[in-house]
Write an enzyme that holds these catalytic residues in place. Structure first.
Site, PDB file in Angstrom:
ATOM      1  N   LEU A  99       0.820  -1.214   0.000  1.00  0.00           N
ATOM      2  CA  LEU A  99       0.000   0.000   0.000  1.00  0.00           C
ATOM      3  C   LEU A  99       0.857   1.269   0.000  1.00  0.00           C
ATOM      4  O   LEU A  99       1.668   1.474   0.881  1.00  0.00           O
ATOM      5  CB  LEU A  99      -0.875  -0.016   1.273  1.00  0.00           C
ATOM      6  CG  LEU A  99      -1.808   1.175   1.467  1.00  0.00           C
ATOM      7  CD1 LEU A  99      -2.895   1.200   0.426  1.00  0.00           C
ATOM      8  CD2 LEU A  99      -2.375   1.150   2.877  1.00  0.00           C
ATOM      9  N   ASP A 100       0.684   2.100  -0.979  1.00  0.00           N
ATOM     10  CA  ASP A 100       1.358   3.403  -1.066  1.00  0.00           C
ATOM     11  C   ASP A 100       2.880   3.287  -1.072  1.00  0.00           C
ATOM     12  O   ASP A 100       3.579   4.249  -0.761  1.00  0.00           O
ATOM     13  CB  ASP A 100       0.932   4.332   0.093  1.00  0.00           C
ATOM     14  CG  ASP A 100      -0.564   4.543   0.130  1.00  0.00           C
ATOM     15  OD1 ASP A 100      -1.203   4.454  -0.931  1.00  0.00           O
ATOM     16  OD2 ASP A 100      -1.099   4.785   1.229  1.00  0.00           O
TER      17      ASP A 100
END
Lengths: 293, 293, 293, 293
Positions: free
Chosen positions: B236-237
């Protein structure tokens, strides 16, 4: 050749206040100052919520013969402050804050501060520079500022900090600037100087908290690097942020290059934060700053 | 009224290469193109270390009758590539990438992309927009772009993603843009589109990874907010950052205000990242991007 | 304590070329260098128009034993250059440019350059500082750099310039930096140093050409001020622009404040321009610069 | 789907004042508001010189039942104003300004304003759009805003302006925005709308006053381009500057590219200036603006 005197009116006072918001506060304050022969020359305010929040105000005022009148003014103000549950602080432009600078090997932030100070842009007396390296001695002593070399490492931290605290007292220091001082300060040390220590961290906080931020910025491949000036609290790099700035970088920039670019950011960010502190432009609330620029 | 045709020379090709650095590569490439009647019109390169590092190059070339010659050129290039252990990719300006946009409730990033596209600034065919909200349907369909409403929540994630993958195949999509699509994509989904998904994250990564970055920026009291466009990977990210930008904020800015300011940053950061991807300006290495702007 | 040696590979050469664009140039150049045992480590190019415009290229290359081979290389290159009608220039990292700095009363730009130079960030030998004020003597001489005081005013301009030109020859100067030198230079003087004089102008050119730009910026009520570094030509402030930067200001900023803010911009803009010049990153064409950063 | 209602407290008033500076003004104002059941929620001030200069203040206040009380308040204020020689103006958040937008061929500034307005970020009623091109009709009318096509050229300028003035009266317009309206307005027209016309100029004023600024920026070889929003006065591009911003460019950027980059700057600069005007944040003095952001 050195000109570190700020040519400023000696009759300038500043009043910083925090209190519960309610109607009539500004009216009360402006009446108080008017009745004490003071003219408001700059006023900035902020309210977290006009209906029942917290109110912050910074007032800069001019008062002829302020030095003689300030005691009475402060005494009279106690009544106002009590009635409105105010936290407040008076400051006077003719009582310059006394500043100490801590520095390690890298002198560029120190140099920037000394330079701004020589130009008369920092409203302070720099009373002592303390370093765990000898490198900056000549520059500092040439300006007539005492330089103390205190070697430091984690094994002798306690005795180093005792010596530092002793010097802070000896020089009667109001503000302590960590201008790239690379030693960790203990909570005990920090507790002696609440909201009196300003640090420069070489990243855009909260990104890259802790050690080696440029190396980690390089690893992550960010396209912008930054620096953050903040008050020091017990939590590493978690204190109230005063100022931040950035520069654009790209894939060609090595870690060495990032550090060079970052130096420029650090210099200007720290200088701004220090300047605002010295001009009493910063209020702290809940680990955040209100900066009345 | 809609002008989404980029008026560009049909005979433009691009060659992106990654290989071990050693003397003579540029000479080899320029000879190859010269012998294939191609003139280099733009060339950008980067080497991690001239002595034994990795070499990256993007060459844009003009070749009369390129469409007829490209098959033979690519075939001939295999020999060069093998000899120099090259990862490489040819792209042609007359073979526009096919783009899908995913969006949730907030339409502003979608709007910016559609606007740039109508102006002829995005070298692509936008072939489908997929949303878990109906809000953007009219705007999208008015432009003659198919709009698919697929309600989404975590309970039906698998079947939603199966439908999305089916549509990606049906529309033969090359690039998938998450223009504020607020649903989590599973690793299985992401694995279908390696380096083909571009996301906009509403913070200055790696600060404020994850949910509610504006709220957390407000809490932390940062003086600058930002946005980051990156390729989507399973973390994530954490994917390779393509572009970042920032705006200055201060204590007066509420969370609502931060979001308003942030919208402007998100719009321009995503539009830039998408544009560079479409023009084959981005190479990815070790979770970092090399952007030949 | 002074570290002005750039730790760089002695075997680095640079080749800057301007010529009519046509197919095969890059191929020719890369073959030439390959045949002369040189590996291209950085290459940047620009073409005004791929079909028949002007082509500019900067190549940085590594060549073992370059110092011994460069004469032959340059001799061999004449054939290539003639065939392709090239204007060109070779430069070698072990032949550092010799720099003179002119300064008047305000030392901050000089200080920035000396500081960058001490850090090893400017690839040059600063061989002399000339001033019409004595103020900077101590700082300059402390660094072991000769300082010449030449009083100047418009009545004695000719003899002042004769003395300056004599010193430029004596010190064998390659680059002359006007670091806030506030005297006008005559066309005769400028003609001695074509594209060898870099100036810093304290405005965002072409706004506020000429005298008192900060005062005029204040009068006009601009919301942004800037600085411009440019090569000096006979037209005042009209020479090719190398770099510009800005800072935001507002109605509260007095002329004094604008000057303080401007100082910071001037320092960084001039330092960047000088650095790029020293690294042979600048080509000039038609009163415009091509900067291969 | 269109949400152009700003969710704001109806009981918000604003008071803008300009007067000679002297002690006691703030006290007077805060007492006046306190006595009229009003609580100051935002206050910004500026003095050209605390000793005898001009004083400017913007006060935003909350007053329960303001709509019913404002007449009396304004009547009572006349006494205060006369005593202190105040120029002043009351504004009320429930009396939204009525805005007209003029546009020519390029719709992007119009689009940005409509977009901000739909988001509820512009505190106004957009009551009419007037254009000398038909291109924007559909977009405007889809939002329920009347669109008037008035062909324009210099031969029919007088009759065009008469028609425009007629429409301004018919729609009872308070603010006229020139969102890339490329026709010259006569002094007679401008005289009808003092400090009521906001223009966007596509350069960093005072650089490139007049026509073709992007072309001239390209010719001059600037490294930064900008845009300026200003009030329109009789002198072309010489009116009080409200806001400016810039973007970095380089030698590779063609005139077409400069225009694309510039569009983004123009959009955000104009939107900010309009927003500040609508929120009564701008005071004008001597061809300069004081913007209380």
């Amino acid at each position: 050749m050195i000109n570190n005197t700020v040519k400023q009116n000696k009759n300038i006072g500043r009043l910083l206040i925090k209190c519960p918001d309610k109607p009539g506060i500004i009216s009360t304050l402006s009446n108080f100052l008017f009745e004490h022969d003071s003219n408001i020359i700059e006023s900035s305010q902020y309210s977290t919520d006009p209906q029942g929040g917290t109110f912050f105000i910074r007032i800069e005022f001019h008062c002829k013969g302020l030095a003689e009148k300030s005691d009475q003014m402060e005494k009279d103000f106690q009544v106002v402050a009590q009635e409105h549950s105010m936290d407040y602080q008076f400051a006077y432009s003719n009582e310059r804050k006394r500043t100490a600078i801590f520095v390690s090997r890298e002198p560029y932030c120190l140099m920037e501060l000394l330079w701004e100070w020589q130009n008369g842009d920092l409203e302070t007396d720099i009373v002592v520079v303390i370093s765990n390296h000898e490198g900056a001695r000549a520059i500092v002593e040439d300006l007539g500022i005492p330089f103390h070399y205190i070697p430091a490492n984690k094994d002798i931290r306690q005795q180093v900090e005792e010596e530092q605290i002793r010097l802070m007292k000896e020089y009667d220091v109001d503000l302590l600037i960590l201008a790239r001082y690379m030693q960790i300060l203990t909570p005990e040390f920090v507790a002696h100087f609440p909201r009196q220590i300003i640090n420069i961290h070489h990243s855009f906080l909260p990104a890259f908290i802790g050690a080696r931020p440029y190396e980690r910025a390089f690893e992550r491949g960010v396209k912008i690097i930054g620096a953050t000036s903040h008050y020091v609290t017990n939590d590493l790099d978690e204190g109230p942020i005063i100022e931040q700035d950035i520069e654009r970088v790209d894939h060609r920039d090595s870690i060495v290059k990032l550090k060079k670019i970052g130096r420029q950011i650090e210099r200007r960010v720290l200088a701004k934060a220090v300047k605002w502190h010295l001009e009493d432009r910063i209020l702290v609330e809940d680990n955040k700053t209100i900066v009345f620029r």
